[in-house]
Design an enzyme around this catalytic site. Structure first.
Site, PDB file in Angstrom:
ATOM      1  N   CYS A 127      -5.245   2.660  10.238  1.00 13.13           N
ATOM      2  CA  CYS A 127      -5.702   4.049  10.365  1.00 13.13           C
ATOM      3  C   CYS A 127      -7.221   4.108  10.460  1.00 13.13           C
ATOM      4  O   CYS A 127      -7.808   5.178  10.300  1.00 13.13           O
ATOM      5  CB  CYS A 127      -5.195   4.897   9.203  1.00 13.13           C
ATOM      6  SG  CYS A 127      -5.816   4.387   7.587  1.00 13.13           S
ATOM      7  N   ASP A 161       1.235  -1.318  -4.855  1.00 13.39           N
ATOM      8  CA  ASP A 161      -0.004  -0.566  -4.681  1.00 13.39           C
ATOM      9  C   ASP A 161      -0.930  -0.936  -5.830  1.00 13.39           C
ATOM     10  O   ASP A 161      -0.462  -1.204  -6.953  1.00 13.39           O
ATOM     11  CB  ASP A 161       0.249   0.938  -4.663  1.00 13.39           C
ATOM     12  CG  ASP A 161      -0.891   1.710  -4.013  1.00 13.39           C
ATOM     13  OD1 ASP A 161      -0.710   2.170  -2.874  1.00 13.39           O
ATOM     14  OD2 ASP A 161      -1.965   1.837  -4.643  1.00 13.39           O
ATOM     15  N   PHE A 206       0.865  -1.192   0.000  1.00 12.80           N
ATOM     16  CA  PHE A 206       0.000   0.000   0.000  1.00 12.80           C
ATOM     17  C   PHE A 206       0.901   1.241   0.000  1.00 12.80           C
ATOM     18  O   PHE A 206       0.728   2.170   0.786  1.00 12.80           O
ATOM     19  CB  PHE A 206      -0.923   0.020   1.225  1.00 12.80           C
ATOM     20  CG  PHE A 206      -1.729  -1.242   1.410  1.00 12.80           C
ATOM     21  CD1 PHE A 206      -2.909  -1.456   0.718  1.00 12.80           C
ATOM     22  CD2 PHE A 206      -1.292  -2.230   2.283  1.00 12.80           C
ATOM     23  CE1 PHE A 206      -3.654  -2.614   0.894  1.00 12.80           C
ATOM     24  CE2 PHE A 206      -2.029  -3.389   2.474  1.00 12.80           C
ATOM     25  CZ  PHE A 206      -3.208  -3.591   1.775  1.00 12.80           C
ATOM     26  N   ASP A 214       0.738  -0.824   5.495  1.00 13.73           N
ATOM     27  CA  ASP A 214       0.113   0.464   5.819  1.00 13.73           C
ATOM     28  C   ASP A 214      -1.125   0.656   4.953  1.00 13.73           C
ATOM     29  O   ASP A 214      -1.155   1.505   4.059  1.00 13.73           O
ATOM     30  CB  ASP A 214       1.121   1.596   5.586  1.00 13.73           C
ATOM     31  CG  ASP A 214       0.576   2.944   6.038  1.00 13.73           C
ATOM     32  OD1 ASP A 214      -0.359   2.967   6.865  1.00 13.73           O
ATOM     33  OD2 ASP A 214       1.087   3.976   5.565  1.00 13.73           O
TER      34      ASP A 214
END
Length: 427
Positions: free
Chosen positions: A371, A284, A262, A331
């Site tokens: 997140c 990605d 990512f 991430d």
């Protein structure tokens, strides 16, 4: 502002930060209702959260409100018996009021200027203002800096704004004035990137320059060079909240095979290369992200270190790639945007970390993040622990990570601590 606490009946006049001759005029009597702002009244059982300085008022807490209040209006909040509680922006959604002051005020622009000055002073203390090695950082972090719903990021002379409410977006002119006051000639441009986050509201805006125009899109972070696409890129253009975690990664990369998943614009990849990794792979699913990653690698890699980018789904890449790594970074974007999606997100974190553990060499290092605001630290750690148990490998926690100090959170608003991370040593 100074003390946040209340004194029953009266509130002293308070000077604002270090701005000369700037004073907020506070009303003396908390029980006097007349003012220029429309009023909202809360149920008796719902005022405790406000008195504990939580900056959100949910729609179910409102017992009545004056006629004519529209989205974006500044409203004063009272108890049902008429006690003044707070002032904030109104929204006809689940979070009905986002509070920006628990004291009566008469000049909103002065309050905002004080909040900007306080935020700027904190970044000065952190060594981020006029730093020759790092010229990008967050200036305003919403609730953490006393302006819920407002993000302002600084990129080497350009301030990028994201206003998450109609009320804030209506105050862009005074926000730009605050930036001009703080930075003077150092401010070359102000870009409003609120259209994306306001797309679902009744009024829409267009992303645009409010002041100046693009002069450079290159920034420095600990001496590493990055191109930032604040016009078309994700968020405000760069994930500034991972700055200190990227720096920490460098300690685990020398001579190592590193996988950055990512990767977006390749932040962790650049730090791995600058720390003399033996090989770096960046993955990605977005071709645009990979293109930006390769540009940033070219800015920082003279060619001695092998780097390869893959446009691929990360889950599929981890499943299909035949090799292994010494260090892996996970991430991902937020897997859950709401409480309803939390269980599914937790299972996704478990699966993702399980796949990464299978690709790590003995004595490997895993940097793993979430997140997702609605997935708490305990839930995230539980998902990673479940993956570790399934792997059958010994796992030690080397560090617990979060967002840096230029992304402060209010002690009264734990929801602001969204970034969670673990550094794990894998036997």
């Amino acid at each position: 502002m100074g003390k946040i606490g209340r004194v029953a009946g009266k509130v002293d006049m308070m000077k604002v930060g270090s701005i000369p001759h700037l004073t907020l005029e506070l009303m003396n009597d908390r029980n006097v209702l007349p003012s220029g702002f429309p009023k909202i009244f809360l149920r008796d059982k719902k005022i405790d959260a406000v008195k504990r300085f939580h900056p959100w008022i949910f729609s179910g807490a409102i017992v009545r409100m004056e006629d004519g209040i529209e989205e974006g209006d500044i409203v004063e909040v009272y108890s049902n018996s008429g006690e003044y509680l707070a002032i904030g922006f109104y929204s006809p959604h689940n979070i009905a009021v986002k509070i920006f002051s628990f004291q009566k005020i008469t000049d909103i622009d002065r309050l905002f200027l004080e909040r900007f000055q306080r935020a700027y002073s904190l970044r000065q203390q952190l060594g981020l203002i006029d730093n020759p090695e790092t010229n990008c950082y967050r200036l305003i972090n919403a609730e953490g800096d006393g302006i819920p719903g407002l993000i302002v990021d600084w990129y080497n002379g350009t301030a990028v704004i994201q206003a998450y409410s109609i009320g804030l977006h209506a105050r862009l002119d005074p926000i730009v004035s605050c930036l001009k006051t703080l930075y003077g000639d150092r401010l070359r441009a102000v870009y409003d990137k609120s259209a994306t986050v306001l797309a679902k509201t009744a009024r829409q805006s267009e992303n645009q320059y409010l002041f100046g125009g693009k002069t450079t899109d290159e920034v420095l972070e600990y001496g590493n060079r990055f191109l930032v696409d604040w016009e078309e890129g994700q968020k405000t253009g760069f994930f500034l909240d991972q700055r200190e975690n990227r720096a920490l990664l460098g300690k685990f990369c020398e001579g190592k095979r590193v996988l950055n998943t990512f990767c977006y614009s390749g932040g962790f990849s650049v730090y791995a290369i600058r720390s003399n990794a033996s090989l770096v792979h960046s993955v990605d699913s977005s071709r645009e992200a990979i293109d930006l990653t390769e540009k940033n690698i070219a800015l920082n890699n003279p060619g001695e270190i092998e780097h390869k980018s893959y446009t691929a789904d990360v889950f599929n890449f981890l499943r299909d790639y035949a090799g292994d790594y010494d260090t892996i970074i996970l991430d991902p974007p937020a897997f859950a945007k709401s409480i309803k999606a939390r269980h599914q997100a937790t299972m996704a974190y478990r699966r993702l970390n399980g796949q990464a553990l299978q690709k790590l060499r003995p004595n490997g290092i895993l940097f793993t993040f979430s997140c997702s605001q609605v997935v708490g630290e305990e839930q995230f750690t539980g998902a990673v622990t479940a993956a570790a148990i399934e792997s059958g490998r010994g796992v030690r926690v080397l560090a617990r990570l979060t967002q840096p100090a230029d992304h402060p959170t209010s002690l009264f608003h734990p929801e602001g601590a969204y970034l969670k991370g673990l550094v794990l040593a894998i036997d």
